[in-house]
Design a protein around this motif. Structure first.
Motif, short mmCIF file in Angstrom:
data_model
loop_
_atom_site.label_atom_id
_atom_site.label_comp_id
_atom_site.label_asym_id
_atom_site.label_seq_id
_atom_site.Cartn_x
_atom_site.Cartn_y
_atom_site.Cartn_z
N GLY A 107 7.10 -8.33 -9.14
CA GLY A 107 7.41 -7.50 -7.97
C GLY A 107 7.28 -6.02 -8.31
O GLY A 107 6.78 -5.64 -9.37
N MET A 108 7.74 -5.20 -7.43
CA MET A 108 7.52 -3.76 -7.58
C MET A 108 8.75 -2.98 -7.12
O MET A 108 9.28 -3.22 -6.03
N THR A 159 14.38 -1.12 1.07
CA THR A 159 15.01 -2.09 0.15
C THR A 159 14.81 -1.71 -1.32
O THR A 159 15.47 -2.26 -2.18
N THR A 160 13.86 -0.81 -1.59
CA THR A 160 13.52 -0.28 -2.93
C THR A 160 12.96 -1.35 -3.89
O THR A 160 12.76 -1.07 -5.07
N TYR A 161 12.69 -2.54 -3.40
CA TYR A 161 12.07 -3.56 -4.25
C TYR A 161 11.30 -4.53 -3.36
O TYR A 161 11.85 -5.03 -2.36
N ILE A 162 10.04 -4.76 -3.71
CA ILE A 162 9.26 -5.73 -2.93
C ILE A 162 8.63 -6.76 -3.87
O ILE A 162 8.34 -6.46 -5.05
N HIS A 163 8.44 -7.95 -3.36
CA HIS A 163 7.90 -9.07 -4.15
C HIS A 163 7.04 -9.90 -3.20
O HIS A 163 7.34 -10.00 -2.01
N VAL A 210 0.85 -1.21 0.00
CA VAL A 210 0.00 0.00 0.00
C VAL A 210 0.88 1.25 0.00
O VAL A 210 0.63 2.21 -0.74
N THR A 211 1.94 1.23 0.80
CA THR A 211 2.85 2.39 0.83
C THR A 211 3.49 2.58 -0.55
O THR A 211 3.55 3.71 -1.08
N ALA A 212 3.96 1.48 -1.13
CA ALA A 212 4.62 1.56 -2.43
C ALA A 212 3.65 2.04 -3.52
O ALA A 212 3.99 2.92 -4.33
N ILE A 213 2.42 1.50 -3.50
CA ILE A 213 1.43 1.89 -4.52
C ILE A 213 1.08 3.37 -4.35
O ILE A 213 0.96 4.11 -5.34
N ALA A 214 0.94 3.80 -3.10
CA ALA A 214 0.61 5.21 -2.85
C ALA A 214 1.71 6.12 -3.39
O ALA A 214 1.44 7.20 -3.93
N LEU A 255 -2.31 -9.40 -9.29
CA LEU A 255 -2.72 -8.02 -9.60
C LEU A 255 -1.67 -7.28 -10.43
O LEU A 255 -0.46 -7.50 -10.26
N GLU A 256 -2.17 -6.38 -11.25
CA GLU A 256 -1.27 -5.58 -12.07
C GLU A 256 -0.63 -4.45 -11.24
O GLU A 256 0.54 -4.13 -11.39
N VAL A 257 -1.45 -3.90 -10.35
CA VAL A 257 -1.01 -2.73 -9.59
C VAL A 257 0.15 -3.06 -8.64
O VAL A 257 0.96 -2.19 -8.29
N THR A 258 0.26 -4.35 -8.27
CA THR A 258 1.37 -4.77 -7.39
C THR A 258 2.59 -5.23 -8.18
O THR A 258 3.60 -5.61 -7.60
#
Lengths: 312, 233
Positions: A136-137, A219-223, A68-72, A128-131
């Motif tokens: 990962g993101m 970490t600048t990357y989440i999965h 949620v933090t990353a998407i925001a 999901l696409e948004v994640t």
């Protein structure tokens, strides 16, 4: 609190606060990781330790907070602080939603339901696409170890202080401990058990949500296989059991010990398999020899001295 | 009436544990509930206090329909209970056990009232000990004191004298009488007939989930259905 405890606590807090001035980035990273796990273990202890509901899906709140933090930040262009706030709130709201049906279950049924919920969240994040799905993101980060150390430190100190204040010496704490000990009796004594459990569940989910948000920014990357992995919950549970379930100090002690061993083994072998074996051994030792964790062991060791002192 | 339970029914699968049971309790009275093991006495307590969902019937407490209400709401209306096997908060101290029911009241009042009950039941020296170290009889006393902390109008006591030492039983019964004189009502499940004879104005005998006799002890002892239930044909 004893006469020596307050100065000792103040000295400990001051030392940890000043740590970035003395440590190089490598050791600061290790210390930051320890702080992260301390916060996660303390938050798990609210619902698992004080209320007695063994939540095997707690890691999902860490992942939800991270996403949620990353998407925001990435999709809505919000600053880190606002994203973090959203992450914590989203985790709390999700806990309240999930808690309504699952907190009616007890024992193994609750544990299984929360584990299944966490797995469901992981699968949804993979789709999901948004994640970013299975890719990962990437998260815009701030490459300053000192900053993360202080943010993590503040988050964990806040978690511990709120937990201690609410659980150890408050009306809510007494009621939650009563629920853990004998839920039916508590209910027949006028304790609104469902509402309290829900509040404790939402509160316990807020902290991993915030910590997850900080972790992603760090970490600048989440999965899904990192922030939503089952091993996140597993480690929290083992840390609390090792330190002492339902105690203020236990989760902190467990987190420091396990994370220190984890990093030591990784530095020696550059493999995580030894750590997993170690976790298995810790579970065996706790189940067989330390049902009340290290805090319980300490209390047991001190009891004969006190009794001898009292008899003298 | 303080409590009016009408035509209560509870089934567990194929077994009907309570079947068309009625119970009425007036303020300031003590009702004894007796019957052979498995006759449905404890199940009746669980139905009235809201722990079990009813399959039929209604429960009125202080004129209010409490059927289907959660146990904590019923407790807040003034109904307290104890359990056959003491359901204490075992890892909490004796004193903390007493604080929980009244914890939303001002601290000073809670502590004072807890101290009074501990004193009455001679538990003061044990107040800082975990409840789990108490003997069976002391646990019964602590559970009763804990139920009294909410100052209930009606107390359902499930074998409250079991395991309690005889000298203490006399004081316990005296405390119950004094509370009765102040308008409190009790329903007591008890196997000790001396206690029943000592305390209860009215006795209800249960068998196979229903009341088979009502009246004073002398009357129910003569009742053919009661003799048959206890001794068989």
């Amino acid at each position: 609190m004893g006469p020596l405890r307050l100065p000792a606590l103040a000295a400990f807090l001051l030392l940890t606060l000043l740590a970035p001035l003395a440590l190089n980035p490598f050791w600061l990273r290790i210390l930051t990781e320890i702080l992260l796990w301390m916060g996660l273990a303390v938050s798990w202890n609210i619902i698992g330790g004080y209320t007695g509901y063994l939540n095997f899906g707690h890691g999902a709140f860490f992942g939800v907070g991270a996403y949620v933090t990353a998407i925001a930040m990435v999709h809505a262009g919000l600053p880190f602080g606002a994203g973090l706030l959203l992450g914590g709130c989203a985790s709390a709201a999700l806990a309240a939603f999930i808690g309504l049906p699952t907190l009616r279950l007890r024992g193994a049924y609750f544990a299984i339901a929360t584990w299944a919920f966490a797995e469901m969240i992981r699968q949804v994040a993979l789709l999901l696409e948004v994640t970013g799905g299975a890719f990962g993101m990437r998260v815009p980060g701030l490459l300053d170890p000192n900053f993360f150390y202080y943010v993590m430190w503040a988050a964990v100190a806040g978690t511990c202080a709120i937990t201690y204040g609410l659980m150890e010496r408050s009306r809510m704490g007494y009621k939650l401990r009563a629920i853990r000990e004998q839920e039916e009796a508590a209910e027949t004594l006028g304790v609104a058990t469902t509402r309290l459990k829900l509040a404790a569940f939402a509160l316990s989910a807020t902290f991993p949500g915030v910590l997850g948000g900080i972790y992603g920014y760090w970490t600048t990357y989440i999965h899904p296989d990192s922030v939503l992995a089952g091993s996140v919950t597993d480690q929290m549970v083992v840390m609390v059991l090792l330190g002492g379930l339902g105690t203020a100090v236990g989760p902190i002690l467990g987190a420091v010990l396990l994370q220190a061993v984890s990093r030591f083994l990784w530095l020696q072998t550059e493999q995580s398999v030894l750590y997993i074996i170690f976790i298995g051994l810790v579970i065996c030792v706790v189940v067989q020899l330390l049902p009340d964790g290290l805090v319980g062991l300490w209390a047991r060791l001190r009891r004969p001295q006190r009794e001898a002192g009292g008899a003298a | 009436m303080l409590l009016e339970a009408r035509d209560l029914v509870k089934r567990f699968g194929g077994l009907t544990a309570v079947s068309g049971m009625d119970l009425a309790v007036a303020p300031g009275t003590i009702v004894g509930l007796i019957g052979p093991n498995g006759s449905g006495k404890t199940t009746l307590f669980n139905l009235v206090s809201g722990l079990y969902r009813l399959d039929g019937g209604t429960v009125l407490f202080k004129g209010q329909d409490v059927t289907g209400l959660s146990p904590h709401r019923i407790a807040r209306l003034g109904l307290g209970r104890t359990f056959q096997i003491p359901a204490l908060f075992r890892k909490m101290t004796v004193e903390e056990n007493l604080w929980v029911p009244a914890i939303d009241e001002p601290w000073q009042a809670v502590r004072r009232r807890a101290a009074e009950w501990l004193d009455l039941f001679r538990l003061t020296p044990l107040r800082a000990e975990p409840a789990e170290v108490l003997s069976g009889g002391q646990q019964k006393l602590l559970e009763l004191a804990r139920a009294l902390m909410r100052d209930p109008d009606l107390l359902l006591l499930d074998e409250c004298t079991a395991g309690v030492q005889p000298a203490m039983v006399a004081e316990l019964l005296e405390a119950i009488r004094r509370l009765r004189d102040r308008g409190k009502a009790f329903v007591i499940i008890e196997h000790n007939m001396e206690v029943i004879q000592d305390l209860c104005e009215q006795i209800v005998v249960m068998h196979e989930g229903r009341a088979i006799a009502r009246g004073d002890l002398a009357a129910v002892k003569q009742d053919a259905a009661v003799v048959e239930a206890y001794l068989g044909r």
